[in-house]
Design a protein around this motif. Sequence first.
Motif, PDB file in Angstrom:
ATOM      1  N   VAL A   1       0.854  -1.186   0.000  1.00  0.00           N
ATOM      2  CA  VAL A   1       0.000   0.000   0.000  1.00  0.00           C
ATOM      3  C   VAL A   1       0.890   1.237   0.000  1.00  0.00           C
ATOM      4  O   VAL A   1       1.735   1.406   0.883  1.00  0.00           O
ATOM      5  CB  VAL A   1      -0.933   0.016   1.233  1.00  0.00           C
ATOM      6  N   SER A   2       0.693   2.100  -0.989  1.00  0.00           N
ATOM      7  CA  SER A   2       1.475   3.341  -1.073  1.00  0.00           C
ATOM      8  C   SER A   2       0.574   4.573  -1.048  1.00  0.00           C
ATOM      9  O   SER A   2       1.045   5.688  -1.276  1.00  0.00           O
ATOM     10  CB  SER A   2       2.325   3.350  -2.353  1.00  0.00           C
ATOM     11  N   LEU A   3      -0.689   4.382  -0.772  1.00  0.00           N
ATOM     12  CA  LEU A   3      -1.628   5.497  -0.710  1.00  0.00           C
ATOM     13  C   LEU A   3      -1.644   6.067   0.703  1.00  0.00           C
ATOM     14  O   LEU A   3      -2.490   5.726   1.529  1.00  0.00           O
ATOM     15  CB  LEU A   3      -3.034   5.021  -1.106  1.00  0.00           C
ATOM     16  N   PHE A   4      -0.699   6.933   0.987  1.00  0.00           N
ATOM     17  CA  PHE A   4      -0.666   7.605   2.287  1.00  0.00           C
ATOM     18  C   PHE A   4       0.265   8.804   2.200  1.00  0.00           C
ATOM     19  O   PHE A   4       1.147   8.870   1.344  1.00  0.00           O
ATOM     20  CB  PHE A   4      -0.206   6.659   3.410  1.00  0.00           C
ATOM     21  N   ASP A   5       0.044   9.751   3.083  1.00  0.00           N
ATOM     22  CA  ASP A   5       0.930  10.900   3.221  1.00  0.00           C
ATOM     23  C   ASP A   5       2.101  10.451   4.087  1.00  0.00           C
ATOM     24  O   ASP A   5       1.924  10.151   5.269  1.00  0.00           O
ATOM     25  CB  ASP A   5       0.171  12.043   3.886  1.00  0.00           C
ATOM     26  N   PRO A   6       3.323  10.370   3.532  1.00  0.00           N
ATOM     27  CA  PRO A   6       4.450   9.856   4.318  1.00  0.00           C
ATOM     28  C   PRO A   6       4.743  10.661   5.574  1.00  0.00           C
ATOM     29  O   PRO A   6       5.155  10.111   6.586  1.00  0.00           O
ATOM     30  CB  PRO A   6       5.624   9.875   3.335  1.00  0.00           C
TER      31      PRO A   6
END
Length: 228
Positions: free
Chosen positions: A152-157
Motif C-alpha cells: 500500500v502506497s496510498l498515504f501521506d508519508p
Amino acid sequence: MNRFDDAEIAAVYKAIAERRDMRHFLPDPIDAALLERVLQAAHMAPSVGFMQPWRFIRITDAALRLKMHALVDQERIHTAHALGEREDAFMRLKVEGIRDCGELLVVALMDRRDAHIFGRRTLPEMDLCSVSCAIQNMWLAARAEGIGMGWVSLFDPEALRQLLHIPADAKPLAILCLGHVEAFYPRPMLELEGWAKRQRLHDLVSENAWVEAHPVVTDQPLEGKHDA
C-alpha cells in the motif's frame, strides 16, 4: 556447478510468475516462525554500499491499525480526485486490506542516510532501490510460503511518519498487508479489473540506444467492474 537443479529453478520462476499484489485476506494469524522467515528474506536483499537501509515496524495495536487505515482512505480520495475522468472507476477498486490482514508492517528508509556515500553520490535514490529489493524478496518468499502480501502506497508519508514516531530524516515507503488468502488472483488484480494491461517485453527492451515504447493508454474505462 553453480546452477540450481531444474526443480529449484522452476520454483524460483514460479514464485516470480505467481506473485500477486493482494488486497483480499483472511483474518487468520500468521505463525511467528513464518513471519520471521519472510522478514529474514527481506533482510537478505542486496543494498548499495551494503547500507541495509530498510527498517520494519510491526503494527500490533488495533487502534493504530485503524488510524493507518484512515490515512490511507484519505489519500485514496485525494488520488481519485486527481484521476479526473477515472475517479469513479478508481473508487470501485479495492486498493488495500489493512483492516483484514493477519499482519501489518510498515517499511521505512533508515535515518542518517546522508552518511552513506558509496554508490549514492550521483544516485542518492539508490537507498530507495535497495528497500524495494528487500520488499520484493519478502513478496517472493511470502508467495512461496502460500501467504499473500499487498504493498500500500496510498498515504501521506509525513502523516504516517508522525503517527509512528519515525525520525525526521527517515521516511516510510510502504504499508505491507501480509496474511492468509482464500486464493491468489490468476492475474494481477488491476489487469483483471481492466485498469491496465501488462506491456509487451519486446516494447521495453532496446539495444545500444533508447527506443521509444508504444504509448500506454491510461484512460480506458473499467467496463463496470466492481470489488470482489
